[in-house]
Scaffold this active site. Structure first.
Site: not given
Ligand code: NAP
Length: 244
Positions: A152, A165
C-alpha cells in the site's frame, strides 16, 4: 497505470493461488488469470462468495477450485493441510498472490488496541509468512515461480491514522525483501505490488466521502500482477512495484 499488455495464453496451465479471491481485487485477479489460461485456486473464508466467483470463472471456460480458509484462525497444521492438498492435485505452484487484507481501525496509534494491531498483523503479515513457508516445496517444484505480496502507499511511507494497517504493510515489504533474497537461488521471484486507490469495499471504508466512480475498478489495475506472474518478468525479484 502500469504499462503491460498481457498476451493471450500468458498463464497457460500455470497453477496460481490468489488469497482473498471472493471479492475486490482478488476476485478480479483470479478471473483475469483464468482468462489467460491459468488453473486458479481461490482462497477465502466465505464459501458462498467464493463459490459465486468460481461459477463465474467456470461459465467463461476457466479452470478453478475453491480453498476455504480463515487466515485469522489458520495455524501451522491448517497450512500443512493446504500444502498436502495442492501437492496431491497439482504437484507444484507457479504463482502465489497474497492479496487478502484487513484495514483495521483507522485511528491514531494512541487509540489502537494491542488486540486490533495483532489481528491486522495476523491477516496481513503472519498469514503471508506462514502460507509461503508451507507452500515452499510446491513453489520450488515449479519453473520460475512468482510470489506477490500486496502492499500500500502507507506501507512505503507512514501516514497518521493508518496505524495498524500501515505498520502491517511495512512488515509486508520486509517479508517480501527477505524472501526474495532467500529464494533467489531457487529461482523463485518475490515482489510486492501497491494497487493504489481501487474501487473496493476496503477503499470505500477508508474513504467514505469519496465518489467511487472516480476510482479505478479492480479490473483496471491488473497489468502489473499479470506481468509479475508471467515469464516476461523473468529476473525481477525483490522489487516494490505500483499498479498505477
Ligand atoms: P476488500 O475488497 O476488502 O477484500 C479483502 C479481501 O481479504 C476479501 O476477500 C476478504 O475476505 C479477505 N480477508 C480479510 N480477512 C480475511 C481472513 N481473515 N481470512 C481470509 N480472507 C480474509 O479489499 P481490496 O481492496 O480488494 O484489497 C485487496 C488487497 O489490496 C489488500 O491487501 C489491501 O490491503 C490492498 N490494497 C487495496 C487498496 C484499495 O484501494 N482497494 C489500496 C492499497 C492496497 P472476506 O470477504 O471474507 O472479508
Amino acid at each position: 497505470m502500469f504499462d503491460y499488455q498481457a498476451p493471450a495464453e500468458l498463464l497457460k496451465d500455470r497453477v496460481i493461488l490468489v488469497t482473498g479471491a471472493n471479492r475486490g481485487i482478488g476476485a478480479a485477479l483470479a478471473k483475469g488469470c483464468a482468462a489467460l489460461g491459468a488453473k486458479v485456486i481461490l482462497q477465502g473464508r466465505d464459501a458462498a462468495a467464493l463459490d459465486a466467483v468460481c461459477q463465474d470463472i467456470q461459465a467463461s471456460g476457466g479452470r478453478v477450485e475453491a480453498l476455504v480458509l480463515d487466515l485469522e484462525q489458520a495455524d501451522a497444521a491448517a497450512y500443512a493441510v493446504v500444502a498436502e492438498r495442492l501437492q496431491r492435485s497439482h504437484g507444484r505452484l507457479d504463482g502465489l498472490v497474497h492479496n487478502a487484507g484487513l484495514l483495521g481501525p483507522r485511528v491514531p496509534l494512541e487509540e489502537t488496541s494491542a488486540a486490533a494491531l495483532a489481528q491486522v498483523l495476523q491477516v496481513n503479515v503472519q498469514a503471508g509468512f506462514a502460507l509461503t513457508q508451507a507452500l515452499l516445496p510446491l513453489l520450488r517444484a515449479a519453473d520460475m515461480a512468482s510470489v506477490i505480496f500486496t502492499s500500500s502507499s502507507v506501507g512505503r511511507k507512514g501516514r497518521a491514522s493508518w496505524g495498524a494497517y500501515s505498520v502491517s504493510k511495512f512488515a509486508t515489504e520486509g517479508l517480501m525483501q527477505v524472501w526474495a533474497e532467500e529464494l533467489g537461488e531457487a529461482g523463485i521471484r518475490v515482489n510486492s505490488v501497491n494497487p493504489g486507490g481501487t474501487r473496493t469495499a476496503m477503499r470505500a471504508a477508508a474513504y467514505p466521502e469519496e465518489d467511487p466512480a472516480r476510482v479505478p475498478a479492480p479490473e483496471a489495475i491488473l497489468p502489473v500482477y499479470l506481468y509479475l506472474l508471467g515469464p516476461d518478468s523473468r529476473g525481477t525479484t525483490g522489487q516494490a512495484l505500483n499498479a498505477q
